[in-house]
Motif scaffolding. Structure first.
Motif, short mmCIF file in Angstrom:
data_model
loop_
_atom_site.label_atom_id
_atom_site.label_comp_id
_atom_site.label_asym_id
_atom_site.label_seq_id
_atom_site.Cartn_x
_atom_site.Cartn_y
_atom_site.Cartn_z
N THR A 12 0.83 -1.21 0.00
CA THR A 12 0.00 0.00 0.00
C THR A 12 0.86 1.26 0.00
O THR A 12 0.35 2.35 -0.26
CB THR A 12 -0.92 0.02 1.24
N ALA A 13 2.15 1.12 0.32
CA ALA A 13 3.07 2.26 0.27
C ALA A 13 3.75 2.32 -1.09
O ALA A 13 4.10 1.29 -1.68
CB ALA A 13 4.13 2.13 1.37
N SER A 14 3.94 3.53 -1.60
CA SER A 14 4.65 3.71 -2.87
C SER A 14 6.15 3.49 -2.67
O SER A 14 6.65 3.49 -1.53
CB SER A 14 4.42 5.12 -3.39
N ARG A 15 6.87 3.35 -3.75
CA ARG A 15 8.33 3.22 -3.63
C ARG A 15 8.92 4.49 -3.01
O ARG A 15 9.86 4.41 -2.20
CB ARG A 15 8.98 2.95 -4.99
N GLU A 16 8.37 5.66 -3.37
CA GLU A 16 8.87 6.91 -2.80
C GLU A 16 8.70 6.90 -1.27
O GLU A 16 9.57 7.40 -0.54
CB GLU A 16 8.13 8.10 -3.40
N GLN A 23 15.11 6.68 4.76
CA GLN A 23 15.85 7.89 5.08
C GLN A 23 15.59 8.34 6.52
O GLN A 23 16.51 8.77 7.23
CB GLN A 23 15.45 9.02 4.12
N ILE A 24 14.35 8.23 6.98
CA ILE A 24 14.03 8.66 8.33
C ILE A 24 14.73 7.75 9.36
O ILE A 24 15.20 8.22 10.40
CB ILE A 24 12.50 8.70 8.53
N LEU A 25 14.84 6.47 9.05
CA LEU A 25 15.55 5.55 9.94
C LEU A 25 17.04 5.89 9.97
O LEU A 25 17.68 5.87 11.04
CB LEU A 25 15.33 4.10 9.50
N ALA A 26 17.59 6.24 8.81
CA ALA A 26 19.01 6.62 8.75
C ALA A 26 19.24 7.92 9.54
O ALA A 26 20.24 8.06 10.26
CB ALA A 26 19.44 6.79 7.30
#
Length: 332
Positions: A12-16, A23-26
Motif C-alpha cells: 500500500t506504500a509507494s516506492r517513494e 531515510q528517516i531511519l538513517a
C-alpha cells in the motif's frame, strides 16, 4: 481456497514512501550516533504481558527446548521492559527501533503491528528529555521550537477546567455533553475515564498545529511507569513526571522520568491486574524479570516511545497509516 488472483498482494506504500522510511531511519540513527547513544535489540517475545488495562497483547505458542510442554508467549507492546533490564545491567543510554504489537488497534492512525522508536537517557528527567525530543523533531520534520504546557494548563486553556479541583460529577456532565456514553466504573477509574475522553476528543485535535506541543506533569492516576513528584508549597498537588507530544493534532510520543522503586512498581502492576479484573479483561502474567532488575537498581533516567509510522505520516502529509506501511493488517 479463494481465487489466487483476488489477493491484493501489492504494497500500500509507494516506492517513494519506502525510500522516505529508509531515510528517516538513517536520520534517527545518525542523531543518536552523534550523541553517543547505543543502539540495542531486545526480544519481541516474552513470558509476561503488558498489564495496563488499555493495552492488549497478541500471543504466540512455543514448544521445544526450554519449554517441552509448551509455553504461551506474548508479543511485546513496547520494548520498554527489556531495555530497562539492559539499563539496570549497566548499558548506559540506549535506543531501539522495534516492531511492536497491540491487539485490537486498527484504524486511520493504528495498525496492530507498527514501528516504535524508544530511547532512554541516563541522568535526564522528563523535562530534559522533552528538549531532546524537540531537537529530533526539528531534524526530522523541520518543526519550530515546541510549545510546553502542563496537563493542568492545557485543560484550563481549552476547557476552562482546573483538572485538580473540578468534581468528578461535573467532569462527567461535561464529558456527556460532548458525547460520552454512560460509564459504569467508580472512583478514580471513572474520573480518569472522563479526563481521557475530554483529552482525546476535545483537546488533542487542537494541539501542535503550528509547532509541536508538549504536555507534561500528569495526574498521578496516569503515572504508569513514571516517578511521582510530591506536593510542595509552590505546587500543592502531586504529579506524575511524564509527558506526551502532539503534532498537528496527533499523539506522537509518550515519555517518563522513569520509576525506579521496585515496591512501587510491583504495587502498580497489581493495581493494573485488579483493574483488568474489574473490567472483565483476561488476567496476564506480570514481568518478574523487570521487577528483579528494578530490585537490583535502575539508574536515574528518562525514557520515551515515539511512533515512527506516525512520524512518517507527518513528514509526507499522509492521512492514513496504510499509506506509509508496506503491508497493513488486511494484506498479511
Amino acid at each position: 481456497m479463494a481465487n489466487i488472483g483476488e489477493f491484493q498482494w501489492q504494497p500500500t506504500a509507494s516506492r517513494e514512501t519506502l525510500v522516505a522510511r529508509a531515510q528517516i531511519l538513517a536520520d534517527i540513527r545518525l542523531f543518536f550516533a552523534e550523541r553517543g547513544v547505543l543502539e540495542v535489540e531486545t526480544p519481541i517475545l516474552s513470558t509476561a504481558a503488558a498489564t495496563a488495562p488499555h493495552l492488549h497483547s497478541l500471543t504466540a505458542f512455543y514448544q521445544g527446548p526450554c519449554f517441552p510442554k509448551g509455553q504461551q508467549l506474548f508479543l511485546h507492546t513496547s520494548p520498554e521492559h527489556g531495555m530497562k533490564r539492559l539499563l539496570a545491567a549497566g548499558s548506559g543510554s540506549i535506543y531501539q527501533i522495534a516492531r511492536v504489537f497491540r491487539n485490537g488497534e486498527a484504524g486511520q492512525r493504528h495498525n496492530p503491528e507498527f514501528s516504535l522508536l524508544e530511547w532512554y537517557r541516563l541522568g535526564f528527567d522528563h523535562l530534559a528529555l522533552m528538549e531532546e525530543v524537540d531537537a529530533l523533531l526539528t531534524l526530522l520534520l523541520a518543526t519550530s521550537e515546541g510549545e510546553y504546557l502542563t496537563y493542568q494548563e492545557v485543560f484550563f486553556h481549552y476547557l476552562a477546567l482546573d483538572v485538580f479541583t473540578v468534581t468528578t460529577c461535573l467532569l462527567g456532565q461535561i464529558a456527556q455533553s460532548y458525547g460520552l456514553q454512560i460509564y459504569t466504573a467508580a472512583g478514580e477509574s471513572q474520573r480518569q475515564m472522563y479526563l481521557d475522553f475530554l483529552m482525546t476528543t476535545i483537546v488533542e485535535p487542537q494541539l501542535g498545529h503550528e509547532r509541536p506541543c508538549f504536555i507534561y506533569d500528569y495526574p498521578i492516576a496516569e503515572a504508569q511507569l513514571a516517578q511521582i513528584r510530591p506536593a510542595t508549597k509552590s505546587s500543592p498537588v502531586p504529579v506524575a513526571e511524564r509527558f506526551e507530544v502532539y503534532v498537528k493534532g496527533m499523539e506522537l510520543a509518550n515519555g517518563y522520568h522513569e520509576l525506579r522503586d521496585f515496591s512501587e512498581q510491583c504495587q502498580r502492576f497489581k493495581a493494573d491486574l485488579a483493574c483488568r479484573k474489574q473490567l472483565g479483561l483476561a488476567e496476564v502474567p506480570i514481568d518478574e524479570y523487570l521487577l528483579a532488575a528494578l530490585d537490583q537498581g535502575l539508574p536515574d533516567c528518562a525514557g520515551v516511545a515515539l511512533g515512527i509510522d506516525r512520524l512518517l505520516m507527518l513528514r509526507l502529509g499522509s492521512t492514513h497509516i496504510e499509506e506509509v506501511l508496506a503491508f497493513p493488517i488486511d494484506r498479511i
